[in-house]
Motif scaffolding. Structure first.
Motif, PDB file in Angstrom:
ATOM      1  N   SER A 219       0.834  -1.119  -0.315  1.00 21.13           N
ATOM      2  CA  SER A 219       0.144  -0.031  -0.174  1.00 21.13           C
ATOM      3  C   SER A 219       0.802   1.189   0.011  1.00 21.13           C
ATOM      4  CB  SER A 219      -1.100   0.042   1.229  1.00 21.13           C
ATOM      5  OG  SER A 219      -0.174   0.028   2.357  1.00 21.13           O
ATOM      6  N   ALA A 220       1.923   1.198   0.788  1.00 16.27           N
ATOM      7  CA  ALA A 220       2.797   2.308   0.802  1.00 16.27           C
ATOM      8  C   ALA A 220       3.359   2.590  -0.764  1.00 16.27           C
ATOM      9  CB  ALA A 220       4.011   2.070   1.763  1.00 16.27           C
ATOM     10  N   PHE A 221       3.937   1.669  -1.160  1.00 10.82           N
ATOM     11  CA  PHE A 221       4.323   1.714  -2.776  1.00 10.82           C
ATOM     12  C   PHE A 221       3.280   2.281  -3.608  1.00 10.82           C
ATOM     13  CE2 PHE A 221       7.320  -2.326  -2.015  1.00 10.82           C
ATOM     14  CZ  PHE A 221       7.919  -1.416  -1.251  1.00 10.82           C
ATOM     15  N   ALA A 222       1.993   1.935  -3.576  1.00 12.31           N
ATOM     16  CA  ALA A 222       1.045   2.661  -4.368  1.00 12.31           C
ATOM     17  C   ALA A 222       0.846   3.943  -4.029  1.00 12.31           C
ATOM     18  CB  ALA A 222      -0.057   1.543  -4.213  1.00 12.31           C
ATOM     19  N   ALA A 223       0.582   4.189  -2.864  1.00  8.05           N
ATOM     20  CA  ALA A 223       0.458   5.358  -2.363  1.00  8.05           C
ATOM     21  C   ALA A 223       1.620   6.764  -2.813  1.00  8.05           C
ATOM     22  CB  ALA A 223       0.135   5.601  -0.850  1.00  8.05           C
ATOM     23  N   GLN A 224       2.655   6.085  -2.434  1.00  2.00           N
ATOM     24  CA  GLN A 224       3.970   7.018  -2.889  1.00  2.00           C
ATOM     25  C   GLN A 224       4.033   7.226  -4.355  1.00  2.00           C
ATOM     26  OE1 GLN A 224       6.947   4.588  -1.321  1.00  2.00           O
ATOM     27  NE2 GLN A 224       6.737   5.586   0.536  1.00  2.00           N
ATOM     28  N   LEU A 225       4.024   6.309  -5.184  1.00  2.00           N
ATOM     29  CA  LEU A 225       3.876   6.397  -6.725  1.00  2.00           C
ATOM     30  C   LEU A 225       2.763   7.105  -7.188  1.00  2.00           C
ATOM     31  CD1 LEU A 225       5.562   3.072  -8.042  1.00  2.00           C
ATOM     32  CD2 LEU A 225       6.589   5.122  -7.333  1.00  2.00           C
ATOM     33  N   THR A 227       0.868   9.373  -5.718  1.00  2.00           N
ATOM     34  CA  THR A 227       1.143  10.870  -5.144  1.00  2.00           C
ATOM     35  C   THR A 227       2.318  11.487  -6.085  1.00  2.00           C
ATOM     36  OG1 THR A 227       0.768  10.399  -2.862  1.00  2.00           O
ATOM     37  CG2 THR A 227       1.724  12.438  -3.311  1.00  2.00           C
ATOM     38  N   MET A 228       3.194  10.907  -6.502  1.00  2.00           N
ATOM     39  CA  MET A 228       4.460  11.430  -7.448  1.00  2.00           C
ATOM     40  C   MET A 228       3.468  11.700  -8.776  1.00  2.00           C
ATOM     41  SD  MET A 228       7.679   9.316  -6.228  1.00  2.00           S
ATOM     42  CE  MET A 228       8.586  10.382  -7.467  1.00  2.00           C
ATOM     43  N   LYS A 229       2.674  10.760  -9.403  1.00  2.00           N
ATOM     44  CA  LYS A 229       2.148  10.752 -10.304  1.00  2.00           C
ATOM     45  C   LYS A 229       1.121  11.914 -10.469  1.00  2.00           C
ATOM     46  CE  LYS A 229       1.425   8.567 -14.485  1.00  2.00           C
ATOM     47  NZ  LYS A 229       0.238   7.814 -14.482  1.00  2.00           N
ATOM     48  N   ILE A 230       0.329  12.380  -9.504  1.00  2.00           N
ATOM     49  CA  ILE A 230      -0.684  13.409  -9.378  1.00  2.00           C
ATOM     50  C   ILE A 230       0.423  14.816  -9.402  1.00  2.00           C
ATOM     51  CG2 ILE A 230      -2.072  14.658  -8.020  1.00  2.00           C
ATOM     52  CD1 ILE A 230      -3.227  12.062  -7.255  1.00  2.00           C
ATOM     53  N   THR A 231       1.353  14.987  -8.580  1.00  2.00           N
ATOM     54  CA  THR A 231       2.145  16.228  -8.559  1.00  2.00           C
ATOM     55  C   THR A 231       3.192  16.164  -9.853  1.00  2.00           C
ATOM     56  OG1 THR A 231       3.794  14.800  -7.429  1.00  2.00           O
ATOM     57  CG2 THR A 231       2.022  16.080  -6.107  1.00  2.00           C
ATOM     58  N   GLU A 232       2.881  15.285 -10.680  1.00  2.00           N
ATOM     59  CA  GLU A 232       3.793  15.035 -11.915  1.00  2.00           C
ATOM     60  C   GLU A 232       5.298  15.169 -11.859  1.00  2.00           C
ATOM     61  OE1 GLU A 232       2.740  18.710 -13.968  1.00  2.00           O
ATOM     62  OE2 GLU A 232       0.581  18.200 -14.358  1.00  2.00           O
ATOM     63  N   GLU A 233       5.715  14.503 -10.762  1.00  2.00           N
ATOM     64  CA  GLU A 233       7.168  14.040 -10.597  1.00  2.00           C
ATOM     65  C   GLU A 233       7.462  13.204 -11.580  1.00  2.00           C
ATOM     66  OE1 GLU A 233       8.459  14.065  -6.399  1.00  2.00           O
ATOM     67  OE2 GLU A 233       6.418  14.605  -5.730  1.00  2.00           O
ATOM     68  N   LEU A 248      12.632   4.398  -9.638  1.00  2.00           N
ATOM     69  CA  LEU A 248      11.385   4.069  -8.617  1.00  2.00           C
ATOM     70  C   LEU A 248      11.045   2.635  -8.228  1.00  2.00           C
ATOM     71  CD1 LEU A 248       8.981   7.286  -9.673  1.00  2.00           C
ATOM     72  CD2 LEU A 248      10.836   7.366  -7.679  1.00  2.00           C
ATOM     73  N   VAL A 249      10.644   2.017  -9.452  1.00  2.00           N
ATOM     74  CA  VAL A 249       9.957   0.780  -9.221  1.00  2.00           C
ATOM     75  C   VAL A 249      11.042  -0.609  -8.537  1.00  2.00           C
ATOM     76  CG1 VAL A 249       8.695  -1.029 -10.420  1.00  2.00           C
ATOM     77  CG2 VAL A 249       8.054   1.236 -11.055  1.00  2.00           C
ATOM     78  N   LEU A 250      12.227  -0.637  -9.439  1.00  2.00           N
ATOM     79  CA  LEU A 250      13.293  -1.584  -9.269  1.00  2.00           C
ATOM     80  C   LEU A 250      13.786  -1.518  -7.909  1.00  2.00           C
ATOM     81  CD1 LEU A 250      15.303  -1.779 -12.651  1.00  2.00           C
ATOM     82  CD2 LEU A 250      13.470  -3.079 -11.765  1.00  2.00           C
ATOM     83  N   GLY A 321       1.808  -3.277  -6.148  1.00  2.00           N
ATOM     84  CA  GLY A 321       1.795  -1.974  -5.583  1.00  2.00           C
ATOM     85  C   GLY A 321       2.437  -1.011  -6.517  1.00  2.00           C
ATOM     86  N   CYS A 322       3.602  -1.308  -7.247  1.00  2.00           N
ATOM     87  CA  CYS A 322       3.994  -0.263  -8.085  1.00  2.00           C
ATOM     88  C   CYS A 322       3.053  -0.090  -9.323  1.00  2.00           C
ATOM     89  CB  CYS A 322       5.426  -0.528  -8.646  1.00  2.00           C
ATOM     90  SG  CYS A 322       6.516  -0.544  -7.379  1.00  2.00           S
ATOM     91  N   PHE A 323       2.506  -1.123  -9.537  1.00  2.00           N
ATOM     92  CA  PHE A 323       1.369  -1.132 -11.083  1.00  2.00           C
ATOM     93  C   PHE A 323       0.435  -0.255 -10.699  1.00  2.00           C
ATOM     94  CE2 PHE A 323      -2.307  -2.816 -13.082  1.00  2.00           C
ATOM     95  CZ  PHE A 323      -2.164  -2.293 -14.152  1.00  2.00           C
ATOM     96  N   GLN A 324       0.009  -0.459  -9.544  1.00  2.00           N
ATOM     97  CA  GLN A 324      -1.452   0.519  -9.181  1.00  2.00           C
ATOM     98  C   GLN A 324      -0.910   1.829  -8.812  1.00  2.00           C
ATOM     99  OE1 GLN A 324      -4.526  -0.211  -9.182  1.00  2.00           O
ATOM    100  NE2 GLN A 324      -4.335  -2.244  -9.880  1.00  2.00           N
ATOM    101  N   GLY A 325       0.111   2.120  -8.426  1.00  2.00           N
ATOM    102  CA  GLY A 325       0.466   3.583  -8.236  1.00  2.00           C
ATOM    103  C   GLY A 325       0.647   4.213  -9.437  1.00  2.00           C
ATOM    104  N   MET A 326       1.264   3.351 -10.377  1.00  2.00           N
ATOM    105  CA  MET A 326       1.831   4.188 -11.611  1.00  2.00           C
ATOM    106  C   MET A 326       0.477   4.383 -12.449  1.00  2.00           C
ATOM    107  SD  MET A 326       4.915   4.549 -11.886  1.00  2.00           S
ATOM    108  CE  MET A 326       5.507   4.686 -13.578  1.00  2.00           C
TER     109      MET A 326
END
Length: 367
Positions: A219-225, A227-233, A248-250, A321-326
């Motif tokens: 869940s932390a991975f999904a939330a972190q990525l 948030t970075m996706k929304i802020t366009e990082e 980020l993912v590897l 987690g990373c897939f859902q975050g992205m």
């Protein structure tokens, strides 16, 4: 603003209401009251109106519709807005149309199937991108971000020791208590040690650790990525030529794969400790006897079964987690939705893969 009703420049039997300035939502209530107070027959003179919004147009249109008022002097945008008002004069459906229950059920099932298929295709595509990124990193070892990997060790492993240790300790006690209650009926309490040893080392130690890591780190991975996706990082990283997969993912996947066997082994020890304390306190079996019995009834291959599954579970948890975050797009609400999906999908896939492992090890004789 509005002026009081007057009969100037109107037919002898007409009451002219001259509107001056703006007819907007801020003046709609007062304008409506003044129009309602004007006697019939009513003429609305809009030649002095400078600004009008949709609410003002609706007030004028309703006077025409309900009282048969005449409009004079309307021009430009004011006239165009009033002309479009009748297009929206229809009742709104507050409640959706009721459909038969079986159709709703079939529609929901179909939606779930389509969503599951799209998720599976996206996950496989993301897995391909991860493998390509891993291949590129292997070819150029200097691109490995060791600092990021080590920082994820802390998130996935060190900070999870407390909750995983407590959970595993309690699970060992529960398994021992439930097993002793059943075996006591046959005078076979000593076999509680067999149950504790084999089920915690072979299955529960690794499986419960994977579920806890999915709920915590996945869940932390999904939330972190997300948030970075929304802020366009992430878009900014692509712009400057940095691969989000490598940066980020590897590191997150490497941390999960490496730490899961260690956490699983730690969970096994804590479960055995909890079970040992229970059988000592309740059944009177001393710790030395408990340890000796464990060595006799728990084969080493059970430990290998648990440790072989652990890195696979870690890989699946990090991948999901990373897939859902992205996949996050739009707003912050999407972050919560994708985080929930990451946990649910990770736990589901872990259980499915655990079943596959169980069949596989049974087929090769590791039972």
């Amino acid at each position: 603003m509005t002026a009081a009703p007057t009969t100037a420049d109107a037919a002898p039997d007409a009451n002219v209401y001259r509107c001056v300035g703006s007819i907007t939502i801020s003046r709609a209530a007062s304008t409506q009251r003044e129009i309602d107070a004007a006697p019939d027959p009513l003429v609305l003179d809009l030649s002095g109106v400078e600004k009008m919004d949709t609410v003002g147009a609706w007030v004028i249109y309703r006077a025409v519709r309900d009282r048969g008022a005449k409009i004079v002097g309307a021009k430009g945008d004011v006239a165009a807005l009033i002309e479009r008002a009748p297009e929206f004069d229809h009742p709104a459906q507050v409640r959706p149309e009721e459909r038969p229950g079986h159709l709703r059920v079939m529609e929901e099932i179909g939606g779930w199937v389509v969503e599951a298929g799209q998720t599976l295709v996206g996950l496989v595509s993301f897995l391909g991108a991860v493998l390509i990124g891993f291949y590129d990193v292997i070819r150029h070892p200097r691109r490995i971000r060791w600092t990021a990997v080590i920082s994820r060790f802390d998130l996935v492993g060190v900070r999870a020791l407390g909750i995983i240790g407590l959970m595993s300790f309690l699970i060992g006690i529960v398994v021992g208590q439930q097993g002793a209650v059943q075996l006591e009926q046959f005078g076979a309490e000593i076999y509680t040690i067999n149950l504790i040893g084999r089920i915690t080392v072979r299955e529960l130690g690794t499986l419960m650790t994977a579920i806890m890591v999915a709920g915590r780190s996945g869940s932390a991975f999904a939330a972190q990525l997300g948030t970075m996706k929304i802020t366009e990082e992430i878009d900014a990283m692509r712009t400057i030529g940095v691969s989000p997969i490598e940066a980020l993912v590897l590191p997150r996947m490497a941390a999960a794969v490496i730490m899961m066997p260690l956490l699983a082994f730690y969970a096994m020890l804590m479960s055995l400790l909890g079970g040992g304390i229970y059988v000592w306190a309740d059944l009177g079996i001393p710790p030395l006897t408990f340890i000796q019995r464990l060595q006799e009834v728990t084969p080493l291959r059970d430990l290998w079964v648990g440790l072989i599954k652990a890195p696979v579970f870690g890989f699946i948890i990090a991948l999901t987690g990373c897939f859902q975050g992205m996949q996050v797009e739009g707003n912050s609400e999407e972050v919560g939705t994708r985080t929930t999906n990451a946990v649910v999908q990770a736990i589901f896939l872990v259980i499915v893969i655990d079943a596959v492992f169980a069949v596989f090890f049974s087929q090769i004789g590791w039972i």
